[in-house]
Design an enzyme around this catalytic site. Sequence first.
Site, PDB file in Angstrom:
ATOM      1  CG  HIS A  22      29.947  43.823  81.466  1.00 61.47           C
ATOM      2  ND1 HIS A  22      30.466  44.344  80.304  1.00 61.47           N
ATOM      3  CD2 HIS A  22      30.034  42.469  81.321  1.00 61.47           C
ATOM      4  CE1 HIS A  22      30.852  43.366  79.506  1.00 61.47           C
ATOM      5  NE2 HIS A  22      30.590  42.218  80.098  1.00 61.47           N
ATOM      6  CG  ASP A 119      29.832  47.492  79.236  1.00 68.19           C
ATOM      7  OD1 ASP A 119      30.995  47.170  78.922  1.00 68.19           O
ATOM      8  OD2 ASP A 119      29.139  46.817  80.030  1.00 68.19           O
TER       9      ASP A 119
END
Length: 456
Positions: A22, A119
Amino acid sequence: MASTPHHPHPHVALIPSAGMGHLIPFLRLSAMLAARGCAVSIIAAHPTVSATESDHLSAFFAAYPEIKRIDFHLLPYKKSNFINEDPFFVQFEAIDKSTHLLRPVLSSLSPPLSAVVSDLPVLGSIARITEDLSIPTYTLITTSARFFCLMANLSLLLAAGDVNGGTIDVPGLGQVPVSSIPPPMLNPNHFFSATIAENTLPMPKLKGILLNTFTWFESEAIEALNGTGLAPILPVGPLQPLQTVQGGSNLPWLDQQAQESVLFISFGSRTALSKEQIRELGAGLEKSGCNFLWVLKGSKVDKEDNQEVEELIGEGFLERTQSKGLVVKGWVDQDQVLGHPSIGGFMSHCGWNSVMEAARLGVPILAWPLHGDQKINAEVVEKIGLGLWSSRDWGWGGQKLVGRDEIADKIMEVMMDEKVRDRAKQIKERACLVRDGNGDSELKLQEIIRSCIKET
């Protein structure tokens, strides 16, 4: 690329969650926005799960001093009722439960924010704050468009339930094997499933959904996503590599090897094979006779990885293969390695960053998916012709001990397949085209920046 002239600089805050899978795309997008004239702030959770994340953040901000770092100190973790034993998923939960602390941060940044990019694992909580503050919000999806289609159709997957190893009909994608869907995704009591359900809810109200892919590479899935009623789908990949170089360079060894002769082996930053499987892989490498560069991990979290290479790989392996290969522990600059002319193949778990790097650099993949989105990603690799899927019979990581003979056969197959090698080079050309001045991905990124300028 120069910024758009005669306009104020939009200010974009990016909020990654946990794990290198990520963090890397968020850092790459941050650098790309900064290079195109945006003021950029990164809100980074502290402490990180892995030492690699912490080291990478430090190196990034040293290389990009114009990007502002905002450390986000997490509240003590309180376990929820969901099934969750993964340390990186625990961090997702910890960040999500601490996001209310970001309201004053987001409201007081100077200059005022033009947009936030969140995210997915924390999107629901962030979107509630940004909606109250009237800040346009995007999300950056760190998996493939194909797997994101499954996320967007989670309720359909859960309704189908256990179909005894059959398939599930996903709108726009057709029949998807249940064996390719990670089991936690089909369990509503698991954190993985619950966090997808929670964080896809605000997506119709977002300004846009950014994907680290490109339209030609995943046209079927992107077309399917465009018909789901979500916010605009914006493929902006492949994201460009960073200027930073993390870890020691292995290029001097690679410089001594013949062109396209080396198999690079890496299963990502949060995947560790069992000791038994590591030794079978080593034996398979020996049997194949292939030159190799192997990044070895002994545990999921690097802070706990204290076993020596010899202990993991077996006595005598390094001596027997010293003329053929190199084994390293710790972080390597994967993009730099894959771009070296001696690399001819990539044995990969098919984490999405790895797939996009291989596509951008034209390196054939030998897919060995182990968990999460990786089987779906391997389907993308196989379908587009970027590489070979080792075998669907190998199951999820740890379900089966894959023998050395099977491994050796697959290694030789991918390293000797000229058709796959030629196709990988064609894909590289396509990936380069979307990033040039009039390329599809570049135009979409510029469109996002122009939209942020209007909000300034």
